[in-house]
Design an enzyme around this catalytic site. Structure first.
Site, short mmCIF file in Angstrom:
data_model
loop_
_atom_site.label_atom_id
_atom_site.label_comp_id
_atom_site.label_asym_id
_atom_site.label_seq_id
_atom_site.Cartn_x
_atom_site.Cartn_y
_atom_site.Cartn_z
N ASN A 209 0.85 -1.20 0.00
CA ASN A 209 0.00 0.00 0.00
C ASN A 209 0.88 1.25 0.00
OD1 ASN A 209 0.52 0.78 2.85
ND2 ASN A 209 -0.40 -1.21 3.23
N ASP A 278 -4.28 -6.35 4.72
CA ASP A 278 -5.34 -7.19 5.30
C ASP A 278 -5.25 -8.63 4.82
OD1 ASP A 278 -6.47 -5.16 6.80
OD2 ASP A 278 -7.56 -4.38 5.06
N PRO A 304 -3.03 -12.10 10.07
CA PRO A 304 -3.33 -11.95 11.49
C PRO A 304 -3.39 -10.47 11.85
CG PRO A 304 -1.04 -12.58 11.15
CD PRO A 304 -1.71 -12.65 9.82
N ASP A 305 -4.26 -10.11 12.80
CA ASP A 305 -4.31 -8.73 13.26
C ASP A 305 -3.30 -8.58 14.39
OD1 ASP A 305 -4.99 -6.31 14.68
OD2 ASP A 305 -6.78 -6.25 13.44
N ILE A 306 -2.22 -7.85 14.12
CA ILE A 306 -1.08 -7.81 15.06
C ILE A 306 -1.48 -7.13 16.37
CG2 ILE A 306 1.30 -7.00 15.38
CD1 ILE A 306 1.51 -7.12 12.25
N VAL A 307 -2.09 -5.95 16.25
CA VAL A 307 -2.40 -5.19 17.48
C VAL A 307 -3.46 -5.94 18.31
CG1 VAL A 307 -4.15 -3.58 16.56
CG2 VAL A 307 -2.66 -2.86 18.41
N LYS A 336 -13.62 1.36 15.52
CA LYS A 336 -12.42 0.51 15.42
C LYS A 336 -11.73 0.41 16.78
CE LYS A 336 -10.49 0.48 11.47
NZ LYS A 336 -9.86 0.93 10.25
O1 C5P Z 1 -8.40 -2.57 10.88
P1 C5P Z 1 -7.38 -1.58 10.48
O2 C5P Z 1 -6.31 -2.14 9.59
O3 C5P Z 1 -7.89 -0.29 9.94
O4 C5P Z 1 -6.69 -1.18 11.88
C1 C5P Z 1 -5.63 -0.33 11.95
C2 C5P Z 1 -4.82 -0.59 13.19
O5 C5P Z 1 -4.63 -1.98 13.40
C3 C5P Z 1 -3.43 -0.05 13.08
O6 C5P Z 1 -2.97 0.24 14.37
C4 C5P Z 1 -2.67 -1.22 12.48
O7 C5P Z 1 -1.27 -1.13 12.74
C5 C5P Z 1 -3.31 -2.39 13.18
N1 C5P Z 1 -3.32 -3.61 12.39
C6 C5P Z 1 -2.57 -4.70 12.78
N2 C5P Z 1 -2.62 -5.87 12.07
C7 C5P Z 1 -3.39 -5.97 10.98
C8 C5P Z 1 -4.17 -4.88 10.56
C9 C5P Z 1 -4.11 -3.72 11.27
O8 C5P Z 1 -1.87 -4.59 13.78
N3 C5P Z 1 -3.42 -7.11 10.31
#
Ligand code: C5P
Length: 402
Positions: A209, A278, A304-307, A336
Site C-alpha cells: 500500500n 489485510d 493476522p491482526d497484530i495489534v 475501530k
Molecule cells: O483494521 P485496520 O487495519 O484499519 O486497523 C488499523 C490498526 O490496526 C493499526 O494500528 C494497524 O497497525 C493495526 N493492524 C494490525 N494488524 C493488521 C491490521 C491492522 O496490527 N493485520
C-alpha cells in the site's frame, strides 16, 4: 532538560563551521528563542561578532574581562536563567577544555560555571575527529551528560571526506528541539510498527500500500526524545535508517507479527502505526510468474491482526492503534477503537496523510475525541507521545482499565 528552550546561550568556537553558526542563530531567533552569543577569540578569526550581534539582536561577548556586565561576573551571570548552552561549532580544542574543566576564557569558564544542559556540535577535520585523544574527550563528555549533536559525514573544507562536518543549521535546530523534549517516557520500553507490509505474489511482485512509514518513524523518534528505549519494526520504506531505535526490518504481515512477538516481552507501550495488509497471497510462486493471455486468479487469505493479538495477551502492554479512513473519520475510528479494545487510537483521513510530511490527527480515547491541528508529522508525533504518557501514567494507577 524539561521543556522547549526559550533562552539559549550560543557559544561559537574557532572553526570554519563558525559561518554556519550565523544561520543557526538566525533560525533559533526565528523560532522565538532568545539567543545570547558568546564567541572565543579564535571564532572571531572566522566570523565577525557584528554579524552575530545583528542576527541575535544582542551584544556579543568575547572577553572574560568585559566590563559591560554590571556585576563583573559574566562567566556566572550568562548561564543563570538560560535553558541551555549550545556550542556550535565545537572545535577539538574546545571539546578537550570541556572534558577537562579548563576555564581560560569567557566561553569555557561559563560552561564550567553552569548548571543548565550543555549541547555541543563538534566540527573538525576527519583525522582530528577520529584521533584517539578526541574520542577520549568525546566519551568523557558523554559520561558527563553533555549532548553531542553530530558530527556529520561528508566533504570537508580541507577537501578530505569523512566524519567531522558540523550538522547543517536546520538539522541542528531540530536536534536542539528534540533534546529539550520533556522526558515523559523516561526508562520505558516502547515498541513501534511502521510502514506498509509487502505480501509476495511471486519472486518480484507483491501486494502493498501507499504508506510511506513517515508517521511511524516520527512516533519512534518522538518516543526516543521522550526518554524511552525504542524498538521499531519497519515494513519496506524509502526512509533513511533511524539511529534512535533498534530497527527490525520486515516485509510481510506474518514477519511483522513474528518480530513484534519476539520483541514484546518487557515492552511497556506498543504503538501500532503500520499499515498492515489485510490479506496475503496463498501459495506465492517462488519463481517469477510468466505472462500469458489467461486471467490470473490470486487466492488471498486474511492476515493476522497484530495489534489485536498483542492487546489480548495476558499482561499486555499499553496498546495504541492507528486508523486511516477515507470517510466518516470520527464514527469509523471510534468503532475501530472499541472493536480492537484499544485505550487509544489515532486516526486520520487517508487523503490528508498518506505519504505527506504534514497531517491532521484525531486521538480517540475513553474521554472522547481530541483533534490535533494540521502540523508536520514530527510535531504530531510529539503531541501523541505526550497524550500516551498521560494515559499510560493513569493506566499504571488503575491497570484494570482497558
Ligand atoms: O483494521 P485496520 O487495519 O484499519 O486497523 C488499523 C490498526 O490496526 C493499526 O494500528 C494497524 O497497525 C493495526 N493492524 C494490525 N494488524 C493488521 C491490521 C491492522 O496490527 N493485520
Amino acid at each position: 532538560m524539561s521543556d522547549k528552550p526559550k533562552r539559549l546561550l550560543l557559544g561559537i568556537t574557532g572553526g570554519v563551521g563558525a559561518y554556519k553558526a550565523a544561520e543557526l542563530a538566525r533560525l533559533l531567533v526565528k523560532r522565538g528563542i532568545d539567543v545570547q552569543v558568546v564567541m572565543t577569540q579564535a571564532a572571531c578569526q572566522f566570523i565577525g561578532p557584528a554579524t552575530l550581534q545583528a542576527l541575535s539582536g544582542k551584544p556579543v561577548f568575547t572577553d572574560l574581562w568585559d566590563n559591560r556586565i554590571d556585576t563583573g561576573m559574566a562567566h556566572i551571570e550568562f548561564t543563570r536563567g538560560v535553558d541551555g548552552v549550545m556550542i556550535a561549532p565545537a572545535s577539538a580544542d574546545f571539546l578537550f577544555k570541556l572534558a577537562h574543566g579548563v576555564a581560560d576564557d569567557l566561553l569555557s569558564t561559563l560552561c564550567l560555571a553552569r548548571s543548565c544542559p550543555l549541547l555541543a556540535a563538534p566540527a573538525m577535520n576527519q583525522q582530528m575527529w577520529s584521533n584517539a585523544a578526541t574520542q577520549r574527550n568525546v566519551a568523557q563528555l558523554r559520561r558527563d551528560g553533555v549532548t553531542l549533536l553530530g558530527p556529520d559525514y561528508g566533504v570537508q573544507a580541507c577537501g578530505e571526506i569523512g566524519m567531522g562536518r558540523m550538522l547543517e543549521p536546520e538539522a541542528l535546530v531540530e536536534r536542539i528541539e528534540a533534546a529539550f523534549q520533556p522526558k515523559v517516557l523516561k526508562d520505558l520500553s516502547v515498541l513501534v510498527t511502521a510502514g506498509p507490509t509487502f505480501e509476495a505474489i511471486d519472486a518480484v511482485r507483491g501486494i502493498t500500500n501507499r504508506s510511506s512509514g513517515k508517521m511511524g518513524f516520527a512516533v519512534a523518534r518522538a518516543a526516543h526524545e521522550a526518554g524511552a528505549r525504542v524498538t521499531l519494526v519497519a515494513g519496506p520504506t524509502c526512509l533513511p535508517p533511524l539511529s534512535d531505535a533498534t530497527v527490525l526490518p520486515v516485509e510481510s504481515a506474518q514477519q511483522m507479527l513474528d518480530a513484534v512477538e519476539r520483541a514484546i516481552d518487557d515492552v511497556d507501550i506498543f504503538i501500532s502505526v503500520a499499515a498492515v495488509a489485510d490479506y496475503y497471497v496463498l501459495n506465492p510462486s517462488e519463481q517469477k510468474i510468466k505472462k500469458d493471455a489467461h486471467i490470473l486468479t490470486l487466492e488471498l487469505a486474511p492476515n493476522p491482526d497484530i495489534v489485536a493479538n498483542i492487546v489480548s495477551r495476558p499482561n499486555a502492554p499499553f496498546c495504541v492503534g492507528f486508523a486511516a479512513e477515507s470517510e466518516n473519520l470520527y464514527e469509523f475510528a471510534e468503532l475501530k477503537r472499541r472493536r480492537k479494545n484499544l485505550p487509544l487510537l489515532a486516526a486520520n483521513l487517508v487523503q490528508d496523510a498518506v505519504g505527506t510530511d504534514d497531517s491532521e490527527l484525531v486521538l480517540f480515547d475513553d474521554e472522547g475525541a481530541h483533534p490535533l491541528a494540521r502540523a508536520p508529522k514530527q510535531v504530531l508525533a510529539r503531541q501523541l507521545i505526550a497524550h500516551i504518557a498521560k494515559l499510560f501514567a493513569a493506566h499504571q494507577q488503575s491497570p484494570s482499565a482497558p
